[in-house]
Design a protein around this motif. Structure first.
Motif, mmCIF file in Angstrom:
data_model
loop_
_atom_site.group_PDB
_atom_site.id
_atom_site.type_symbol
_atom_site.label_atom_id
_atom_site.label_comp_id
_atom_site.label_asym_id
_atom_site.label_seq_id
_atom_site.Cartn_x
_atom_site.Cartn_y
_atom_site.Cartn_z
ATOM 1 N N MET A 15 0.161 7.388 -3.204
ATOM 2 C CA MET A 15 -0.185 6.103 -2.597
ATOM 3 C C MET A 15 -0.038 5.027 -3.651
ATOM 4 N N HIS A 16 0.779 4.029 -3.367
ATOM 5 C CA HIS A 16 1.010 2.943 -4.309
ATOM 6 C C HIS A 16 0.641 1.621 -3.653
ATOM 7 N N ASP A 25 7.082 13.324 -2.615
ATOM 8 C CA ASP A 25 5.642 13.199 -2.389
ATOM 9 C C ASP A 25 5.231 11.840 -1.819
ATOM 10 N N THR A 26 6.159 11.171 -1.206
ATOM 11 C CA THR A 26 5.838 9.938 -0.493
ATOM 12 C C THR A 26 5.367 10.318 0.902
ATOM 13 N N LEU A 140 3.332 -1.352 8.829
ATOM 14 C CA LEU A 140 2.653 -0.349 8.007
ATOM 15 C C LEU A 140 3.637 0.371 7.084
ATOM 16 N N ILE A 141 4.836 0.626 7.573
ATOM 17 C CA ILE A 141 5.869 1.223 6.717
ATOM 18 C C ILE A 141 6.209 0.260 5.583
ATOM 19 N N PHE A 142 6.346 -1.007 5.912
ATOM 20 C CA PHE A 142 6.629 -2.029 4.908
ATOM 21 C C PHE A 142 5.534 -2.049 3.849
ATOM 22 N N MET A 143 4.295 -1.834 4.278
ATOM 23 C CA MET A 143 3.152 -1.902 3.369
ATOM 24 C C MET A 143 3.003 -0.670 2.473
ATOM 25 N N THR A 144 3.936 0.258 2.538
ATOM 26 C CA THR A 144 3.953 1.339 1.550
ATOM 27 C C THR A 144 4.433 0.815 0.203
ATOM 28 N N TYR A 145 5.021 -0.383 0.198
ATOM 29 C CA TYR A 145 5.574 -1.032 -0.993
ATOM 30 C C TYR A 145 6.709 -0.231 -1.605
ATOM 31 N N ASN A 146 7.257 0.704 -0.845
ATOM 32 C CA ASN A 146 8.375 1.498 -1.324
ATOM 33 C C ASN A 146 9.658 0.718 -1.045
#
Length: 181
Positions: A15-16, A25-26, A140-146
């Motif tokens: 989690m980032h 591991d994402t 929410l996908i965007f908010m993974t900051y990946n």
């Protein structure tokens, strides 16, 4: 953060809260959407792109349904301007004109649109709910900051807009761009 792998435990989700480019591991939204391999990551990117395209399709489909309703039930009906406070055909000047019209009509605002039958109201509500759900899911996908996942969301929106945005309406009032809802 311990990524597991010891004592027979499964690796944990990373989690980032900062920009990152982690692949293995994402986890994407759910613990069950856990990326263990590069292949899973590529498949996940493709799924996210398709979700972005689907969101753009839903927006276009909603407009088509609205256009169909307007064409079918709006024939011969014309939106008239509300009467001015003085009864003149020209609109009142200033911000108080709308208040005066509202007060003269006992606080009721006239509906200048067309009545939508129940089955179309249900369809419109379901489409709207699906679009809201999908937009928040993509957020929410965007908010993974990946960086890769963010790129997939944006690429899906761009591809969907290109594919489904080939028709430009002359009167596009009330149309929104990509937003949470």
């Amino acid at each position: 953060m311990d990524h597991g792998g010891r004592d027979g435990q499964m690796p944990m989700c990373a989690m980032h809260m900062l920009w990152n480019t982690q692949v293995i591991d994402t986890c994407i939204i759910f613990k069950s959407w856990h990326i263990h391999t590069h292949f899973q990551f590529v498949v996940s990117l493709l799924v996210i792109v398709l979700l972005g395209v689907l969101y753009e399709y839903l927006r276009v489909f909603q407009r088509r349904v609205d256009d169909h309703i307007t064409t079918k039930y709006g024939k011969g009906k014309r939106s008239a301007s509300p009467p001015s406070a003085s009864g003149r055909s020209t609109p009142e000047r200033g911000a108080r004109a709308d208040e005066a019209v509202s007060l003269l009509n006992s606080g009721r605002v006239r509906n200048l649109g067309i009545s939508v039958p129940t089955h179309f109201r249900v369809l419109r509500a379901v489409l709207y709910a699906a679009a809201v759900f999908l937009s928040f899911f993509l957020m929410l996908i965007f908010m993974t900051y990946n960086a890769y996942l963010i790129f997939a969301v944006v690429a899906g929106a761009a591809i969907g807009h290109y594919v489904f945005g080939g028709y430009l309406e002359m009167d596009n009032t009330g149309r929104k761009g990509m937003a949470c809802h």
